[in-house]
Motif scaffolding. Sequence first.
Motif, PDB file in Angstrom:
ATOM      1  N   LEU A   1       0.861  -1.178   0.000  1.00 12.54           N
ATOM      2  CA  LEU A   1       0.000   0.000   0.000  1.00 12.54           C
ATOM      3  C   LEU A   1       0.904   1.235   0.000  1.00 12.54           C
ATOM      4  N   PRO A   2       1.009   1.937  -1.135  1.00 12.63           N
ATOM      5  CA  PRO A   2       1.900   3.097  -1.195  1.00 12.63           C
ATOM      6  C   PRO A   2       1.406   4.229  -0.286  1.00 12.63           C
ATOM      7  N   VAL A   3       2.326   4.821   0.423  1.00 18.34           N
ATOM      8  CA  VAL A   3       2.031   5.994   1.258  1.00 18.34           C
ATOM      9  C   VAL A   3       2.959   7.106   0.786  1.00 18.34           C
ATOM     10  N   ASP A   4       2.393   8.142   0.206  1.00 20.58           N
ATOM     11  CA  ASP A   4       3.221   9.180  -0.433  1.00 20.58           C
ATOM     12  C   ASP A   4       3.812  10.174   0.554  1.00 20.58           C
ATOM     13  N   GLU A   5       3.181  10.376   1.688  1.00 15.75           N
ATOM     14  CA  GLU A   5       3.691  11.350   2.640  1.00 15.75           C
ATOM     15  C   GLU A   5       5.060  10.914   3.165  1.00 15.75           C
ATOM     16  N   TRP A   6       6.017  11.857   3.174  1.00 14.49           N
ATOM     17  CA  TRP A   6       7.366  11.546   3.660  1.00 14.49           C
ATOM     18  C   TRP A   6       8.075  12.843   4.002  1.00 14.49           C
ATOM     19  N   ASP A   7       8.896  12.810   5.049  1.00 17.73           N
ATOM     20  CA  ASP A   7       9.692  13.970   5.437  1.00 17.73           C
ATOM     21  C   ASP A   7      10.844  14.128   4.443  1.00 17.73           C
ATOM     22  N   SER A   8      10.781  15.172   3.647  1.00 17.47           N
ATOM     23  CA  SER A   8      11.770  15.353   2.575  1.00 17.47           C
ATOM     24  C   SER A   8      13.167  15.666   3.103  1.00 17.47           C
ATOM     25  N   ALA A   9      13.281  15.916   4.391  1.00 15.37           N
ATOM     26  CA  ALA A   9      14.599  16.246   4.954  1.00 15.37           C
ATOM     27  C   ALA A   9      15.462  15.011   5.175  1.00 15.37           C
ATOM     28  N   VAL A  10      14.879  13.817   5.083  1.00 19.09           N
ATOM     29  CA  VAL A  10      15.640  12.589   5.299  1.00 19.09           C
ATOM     30  C   VAL A  10      15.511  11.706   4.068  1.00 19.09           C
ATOM     31  N   PRO A  11      16.499  10.849   3.815  1.00 12.59           N
ATOM     32  CA  PRO A  11      16.426   9.982   2.633  1.00 12.59           C
ATOM     33  C   PRO A  11      15.263   8.989   2.758  1.00 12.59           C
ATOM     34  N   ARG A  12      14.753   8.583   1.582  1.00 11.87           N
ATOM     35  CA  ARG A  12      13.689   7.580   1.551  1.00 11.87           C
ATOM     36  C   ARG A  12      14.154   6.397   0.713  1.00 11.87           C
ATOM     37  N   PRO A  13      14.736   5.381   1.336  1.00 10.64           N
ATOM     38  CA  PRO A  13      15.236   4.246   0.563  1.00 10.64           C
ATOM     39  C   PRO A  13      14.079   3.443  -0.028  1.00 10.64           C
ATOM     40  N   GLN A  14      14.358   2.794  -1.156  1.00  6.52           N
ATOM     41  CA  GLN A  14      13.340   1.977  -1.801  1.00  6.52           C
ATOM     42  C   GLN A  14      14.002   0.792  -2.489  1.00  6.52           C
ATOM     43  N   ALA A  15      13.173  -0.177  -2.837  1.00  6.76           N
ATOM     44  CA  ALA A  15      13.651  -1.356  -3.550  1.00  6.76           C
ATOM     45  C   ALA A  15      12.691  -1.658  -4.684  1.00  6.76           C
ATOM     46  N   GLU A  16      13.262  -2.175  -5.760  1.00  5.02           N
ATOM     47  CA  GLU A  16      12.471  -2.661  -6.894  1.00  5.02           C
ATOM     48  C   GLU A  16      12.964  -4.060  -7.210  1.00  5.02           C
ATOM     49  N   GLY A  17      12.028  -4.959  -7.487  1.00  9.47           N
ATOM     50  CA  GLY A  17      12.421  -6.343  -7.728  1.00  9.47           C
ATOM     51  C   GLY A  17      12.253  -7.178  -6.479  1.00  9.47           C
ATOM     52  N   PRO A  18      12.906  -8.335  -6.411  1.00 11.84           N
ATOM     53  CA  PRO A  18      12.701  -9.235  -5.271  1.00 11.84           C
ATOM     54  C   PRO A  18      13.095  -8.581  -3.947  1.00 11.84           C
TER      55      PRO A  18
END
Length: 392
Positions: free
Chosen positions: A318-335
């Motif tokens: 469930l994507p949640v778009d809200e995020w504090d832009s002052a800190v990095p937001r790591p993500q993964a694609e694939g397995p």
Amino acid sequence: MSERLEDLVRKRAGGEPVCLFAYDLDRLTDHVRAITATLPPRCRMFYAMKANSADPLLRALAPLVAGFEVASGGELDKARAVSGNVPVLFGGPAKTPSEIERALEQGVLRLHVESALELHRVSAAATRLGVTAEVLLRVNLAGPFPSATLAMAGRPTQFGIAEEDLPGVVEAARALPGLRLSGFHLHSLSNNLSADAHLELVAHYGRTVSAWEREFGLRCEVVNVGGGIGVDYARPDRRFDWPRFARGLPGVLAEFPAHVREVDFECGRYLVAECGNYAVEVLDVKRNHGVQYALVRGGTHQFRLPSSWQHSHPFTVLPVDEWDSAVPRPQAEGPVTVVGELCTPKDVLARDVPVSRVRAGDVLIFSHAGAYGWEISHHDFLSHPHPEMVFH
């Protein structure tokens, strides 16, 4: 994922990390009502409380099932908290003398006896209380049985009376005071996914009971065929074909003695698994030694089922778009491998699952979490806060 569940989770996002079990009571009652409506007249469906003994679920189920199957004094207390009159079957391989006495004091419908010693304990308690205990003898049949995730019979287990010991136990059941032997309990496996195989299993029970009646000169009133109907966690869309099973039951019941007035089912997982979801927020995403990990608020201390059964539990992001832009937001694609907050590499909910994208702050929704999730978990390991429980 239903819109109602998504709205429920999104309302909680943005504060403390989301961590909750959500149980859809409408979905539960619709499912169970459809099942019980198709049972032939001789059949009754009891709910095996070990799958999930939450009070709101029990209260939703009570009007729809023939009663509850319990396996401890604690479960008996929960059943009686729902209703002093709900029929209760008392099973379990290691009942204490005090549990047996409490069960008789509280008027359980029937006890499922698993050994000669237990039979003597039931007789002694019934005699002290001046009551007659109705019992079924649980037998560990020789098999062979259909393929299933767990086997309780057809192999060495702690469950039931060995077939070779049955003549002596039947003789004792008929001779001891305070007992009425009504029949047999034959729950042999768990999580069978084939309707045809389960029909053959029930037919085998009928033939077996007929042979015992001839051998021991009995007339059985009740045969309990257990539960064992499964959920395919690898392919949740591939459901046990209940309509096919229900259509085949009348023919199978023809193999049971005509004087058997009651054929009991005691399902747990199959009744409640689909009504529950486990929602956990992704706290971090990282890569180690070439493997991508999503670390969530929660884990096997709250939802032990996938670790216990060694499978990757199905989930959606469930994507949640809200995020504090002052800190990095790591993500993964694939397995991605989904792990919890415990200090052990065994805290894994799903392994190497393809996803289009998962980010810190998103919420993972694990489906089919209504049975054997919270109930079998080691809740207080590391003393993390318990998840929220939502019934909607």
